[in-house]
Design a protein around this motif. Structure first.
Motif, short mmCIF file in Angstrom:
data_model
loop_
_atom_site.label_atom_id
_atom_site.label_comp_id
_atom_site.label_asym_id
_atom_site.label_seq_id
_atom_site.Cartn_x
_atom_site.Cartn_y
_atom_site.Cartn_z
N VAL A 312 5.58 -33.95 70.45
CA VAL A 312 4.93 -33.61 71.85
C VAL A 312 4.44 -35.13 72.69
CG1 VAL A 312 2.47 -33.54 71.31
CG2 VAL A 312 3.50 -32.24 73.02
N THR A 313 4.00 -36.14 71.60
CA THR A 313 3.73 -37.49 72.38
C THR A 313 4.82 -37.87 72.98
OG1 THR A 313 2.56 -37.44 70.25
CG2 THR A 313 2.70 -39.74 71.60
N SER A 387 -3.95 -45.43 70.55
CA SER A 387 -3.54 -44.80 69.20
C SER A 387 -3.52 -43.27 69.32
CB SER A 387 -4.95 -45.07 68.27
OG SER A 387 -4.87 -44.63 66.97
N GLY A 389 -2.24 -39.41 67.14
CA GLY A 389 -1.76 -38.70 65.87
C GLY A 389 -2.49 -38.30 64.76
N PRO A 391 -6.91 -39.47 62.74
CA PRO A 391 -8.09 -40.21 62.91
C PRO A 391 -7.75 -41.63 62.56
CG PRO A 391 -8.40 -38.33 61.70
CD PRO A 391 -7.07 -38.36 61.78
N ASP A 413 -8.13 -44.33 71.71
CA ASP A 413 -7.98 -43.52 70.77
C ASP A 413 -7.94 -42.19 71.11
OD1 ASP A 413 -7.90 -41.94 68.33
OD2 ASP A 413 -9.75 -42.87 67.57
N TRP A 416 -5.61 -35.40 70.68
CA TRP A 416 -5.01 -33.90 71.39
C TRP A 416 -4.06 -33.43 70.41
CZ3 TRP A 416 0.20 -34.26 73.62
CH2 TRP A 416 1.08 -35.65 73.28
N THR A 418 -0.23 -30.62 70.01
CA THR A 418 1.13 -30.22 70.63
C THR A 418 0.70 -29.06 71.58
OG1 THR A 418 2.10 -30.29 68.72
CG2 THR A 418 3.30 -28.91 70.16
N GLU A 419 -0.60 -28.14 71.31
CA GLU A 419 -0.88 -26.92 71.98
C GLU A 419 -1.65 -27.40 73.29
OE1 GLU A 419 -1.29 -27.76 68.89
OE2 GLU A 419 -0.89 -25.63 67.64
N THR A 500 -9.46 -25.60 67.46
CA THR A 500 -8.43 -26.75 67.47
C THR A 500 -7.84 -26.62 66.08
OG1 THR A 500 -10.14 -28.07 66.78
CG2 THR A 500 -9.50 -28.03 69.38
N ILE A 514 -13.18 -37.04 65.46
CA ILE A 514 -12.48 -36.19 64.51
C ILE A 514 -12.59 -36.47 63.14
CG2 ILE A 514 -10.01 -35.11 64.63
CD1 ILE A 514 -11.47 -34.66 67.35
N ARG A 517 -8.19 -31.94 59.75
CA ARG A 517 -8.12 -30.51 59.94
C ARG A 517 -9.04 -29.91 59.07
NH1 ARG A 517 -4.50 -28.81 64.09
NH2 ARG A 517 -4.50 -27.02 62.91
N ASN A 523 -1.73 -33.83 57.61
CA ASN A 523 -1.14 -34.87 59.00
C ASN A 523 -0.54 -36.04 57.91
OD1 ASN A 523 -1.08 -36.78 60.91
ND2 ASN A 523 -2.62 -35.69 61.81
#
Ligand code: WT7
Length: 650
Positions: A312-313, A387, A389, A391, A413, A416, A418-419, A500, A514, A517, A523
């Motif tokens: 998505v980036t 930056s 993707g 932390p 930094d 975000w 994909t959603e 999220t 952040i 997850r 990740n």
């Protein structure tokens, strides 16, 4: 808790130079953020007015989180390809460079493509797609390397109202097949081969493999390396042949704001990847606005995002965000360490890049190679770093700031997903001080909220699960073909809120940190992976009885993949089998899912009701078995000692 307080104390001020000529000072941010909340319709109508609309929207926000029904700019009509290309050419900016293509090898000539040329190429691709039979609303699978034709393919789909589904070039034939099948895509666009660090990626042959499992009406093949590929008569077409004689005009299809623009598959905590759907109007406005304010782009500047268009980036910040802003975006085909570890900095120097946006995993990998790779190049063109993707650890932040940025420029930094379609939490370069490791403040219209596991709202400086309480234009609208799954995944944990999947801390200055997850998503090098997906791949192997996959902290990748595997009776665990299974996962999913550790065990720790105790497996993989917690509820507590004894991440 001491560490938290220390880290929060570290504030890095934005240099004065960043405040000159910015789109947004601190006072601007405060006023605009306030208005985006108090007068959301007025605010977003104003942002939307920078774009051309075939019919201007009279309805702006039009959403509900309970029931889940999200729409923005509902009665508006537009085409994102028009706003990315035609609009600039019509405004006399046809000669501005849209894309600078830096090939895999520094010895291959650079290509600079103006807005007028990109428009002409997109028209040609759009005409070719039509000639092939693609119609408005059809799903088109794009499996391309990082070459301008990848962006052209996306824009051409958008132009004719087809819905693109880009599959990252590192995914396997099985993964392509699954995605083609899920969105019932009849069409594929690919290249003969890709190039990464001088290695060839067999894109067309992977598509051929995939199409043994699912069918497609046609495959359009862009010649890139000139490598030898098989062409299936009647199904496969060379782009340079089929495009011959297509008309040199192709009007932009008039699209409704809520028509789908693209599907992008992403991993979740359960099941197969979900086809996240973004629609045209809201996504256009969100990517245009976030690019403008977060990267503070000024005409004439060169902007470089090192992501791949398969993520998505790449969609939002290589293609749609920059192009809608009339920016000059650099597109890099290769990898950071080819021919040497200084490639990024050589490219920054070569093209006088002003804004540079990359991932923490790349920063950490390059940091390890030493400062000389950076300092030998002239990086004085840089004025802003980004930056994305995962932390960013403060050590990597510091190196990025001091060594790459010479301590002289802001770092954004950007948090975000994909959603979310685009950036949600970040500092703005001319407005906010920075705190290394914190993404910062909500972007306009973003309403973050932290809740505990029972859904109770947590106020003030606190830590909890990150929800967003109000819709924003760039929000994903549904999961392709499965709205129920969309509701289940994002809106059922905390009713009336978008969840999220991330944990987050908010400090006394209302900065957001952040923490990663909180679900079974890991990740790896900034790529999102469902542990369930790797487990499914492993148990598909005939020798595997059961598998449990967890993440563990990895110096470069952020998180690595740790797999616990039990084998079928009579099968002997050995290094060869570990190698085979690692290769198996690569083949099933793709190289990005390659397990770091394969730990054979006679059994997995389970509760008496048969539930795998992932908490324990995670702790062992993290080498943190001093705090395993209560193991008394395990069906077989003795297993744990064996797991600790056999752990691979020492
Ligand atoms: C997950 C989304 C955003 C586009 C690329 C990844 C993590 C992303 C940050 C950041 C901390 C981050 C989150 C998020 N993440 N950016 N700046 N700081 N974590 O998109 O594949 O949809 O992954 O990436 O965990 O949920 P994605």
């Amino acid at each position: 808790m001491q560490e938290t307080i220390d880290r929060q104390a570290e504030v890095v001020t934005v240099p004065e130079s960043a405040k000159q000529g910015t789109h947004c000072t601190l006072a601007d941010y405060q006023a605009m953020y306030q208005r985006s909340i108090d007068d959301s319709d007025g605010f977003w109508a104003d942002q939307a007015s920078r774009l051309d609309w075939f019919r201007a929207p009279t309805t702006i926000a039009d959403w509900s989180f309970d029931p889940v029904d999200i729409k923005w700019f509902t009665d508006g009509q537009l085409n994102i390809c028009h706003n990315a290309l035609d609009r600039h050419v019509a405004a006399g900016k046809g000669d501005v460079t849209a894309l600078i293509f830096e090939p895999d090898s520094p010895d291959t000539p650079v290509r600079k493509i103006t807005y007028a040329e990109l428009l002409a190429e997109t028209i040609k691709m759009a005409g070719t797609l039509k000639k092939m039979g693609v119609q408005k609303g059809d799903r088109v699978t794009i499996y391309m390397p990082m070459i301008p034709e990848g962006a052209v393919a996306m824009l051409a789909c958008a132009r004719i109202g087809a819905v693109h589904s880009v599959v990252f070039g590192g995914f396997s034939p099985d993964a392509i097949a699954g995605r083609i099948e899920d969105c019932l895509s009849d069409w594929v666009i690919c290249a003969d081969e890709g190039l990464r660090g001088s290695k060839r990626v067999p894109l067309k042959s992977n598509v051929d493999e995939a199409l043994k499992k699912v069918s497609a009406r046609a495959v359009l093949v862009v010649r890139h390396t000139g490598g030898d590929v098989a062409m299936t008569e009647g199904r496969d077409h060379w782009y340079h042949e089929l495009s011959e004689g297509v008309p040199d005009t192709c009007e932009c299809e008039v699209m409704n704001a809520e028509d789908p623009l693209f599907i992008l598959y992403t991993s979740g905590s359960t099941g197969k990847p979900k086809g996240v759907v973004h629609t045209i109007g809201g996504y256009s406005v969100w990517t245009e606005t976030t690019f403008r304010y977060v990267f503070d782009y000024r005409p004439g500047e060169v902007y470089w995002c090192t992501a791949d268009i398969g993520w998505v980036t790449g969609h939002s910040y290589i293609v749609y965000g920059p192009l809608q802003n009339g920016a000059t975006a650099l597109m890099f085909e290769g990898v950071p360490n080819y021919p040497d570890h200084d490639r990024f900095w050589a490219v920054v120097d070569k093209h006088k890049v002003n804004i540079f946006y990359t991932a923490p995993t790349a920063i950490r990998a390059l940091m390890r190679e030493g400062d000389a790779h950076v300092t030998k190049h002239d990086l004085s063109s840089l004025r802003l770093l980004g930056s994305v993707g995962e932390p960013i650890n403060p050590e990597a932040w510091r190196w990025y700031h001091d060594t790459v940025g010479k301590g002289a420029m802001p770092i954004v930094d950007t948090w975000w997903q994909t959603e979310t379609g685009g950036i949600m939490i970040t500092t703005l370069p001319g407005a906010h001080d920075m705190k290394p490791g914190s993404a910062g403040k909500p972007f306009f219209g973003v309403c973050p909220q932290l809740v505990d596991n029972d859904g109770a709202v947590l106020n003030g400086a606190t830590e909890g699960n990150l929800c967003i309480t109000a819709s924003w234009p760039g929000q994903s609208r549904t999961v392709y073909g499965d709205h129920e799954r969309f509701i289940q995944t994002y809106f059922s944990n905390y009713k009336g809120k978008y969840f999220t999947g991330d944990g987050c801390r908010r400090d006394a200055d209302d900065y957001y940190w952040i923490t990663g997850r909180v679900d079974d998503v890991i990740n790896v090098s900034g790529h999102r992976m469902g542990t369930a997906e790797v487990e499914s791949a492993l148990v598909l192997h005939e020798m595997v009885a059961e598998a449990a996959v967890v993440g563990f902290p990895h110096d470069i990748k952020g998180q690595g993949i740790y797999c616990y595997v039990t084998l079928n009776a009579g099968i002997e665990a050995n290094d060869d089998l570990a190698k085979t299974l690692r290769q198996w996962v690569r083949t099933e999913i793709g190289p990005i899912a390659t397990p770091d550790h394969l730990h054979f065990t006679p059994g997995l720790p389970k509760t008496r009701s048969g539930k795998i105790m992932r908490r324990i497996l995670r702790k062992i993989a993290e080498n943190d078995f001093g705090s395993l917690g209560d193991t008394s509820t395990l069906a077989d507590p003795s297993l744990v000692d064996g797991l600790i004894e056999g752990r691979l991440n020492r």
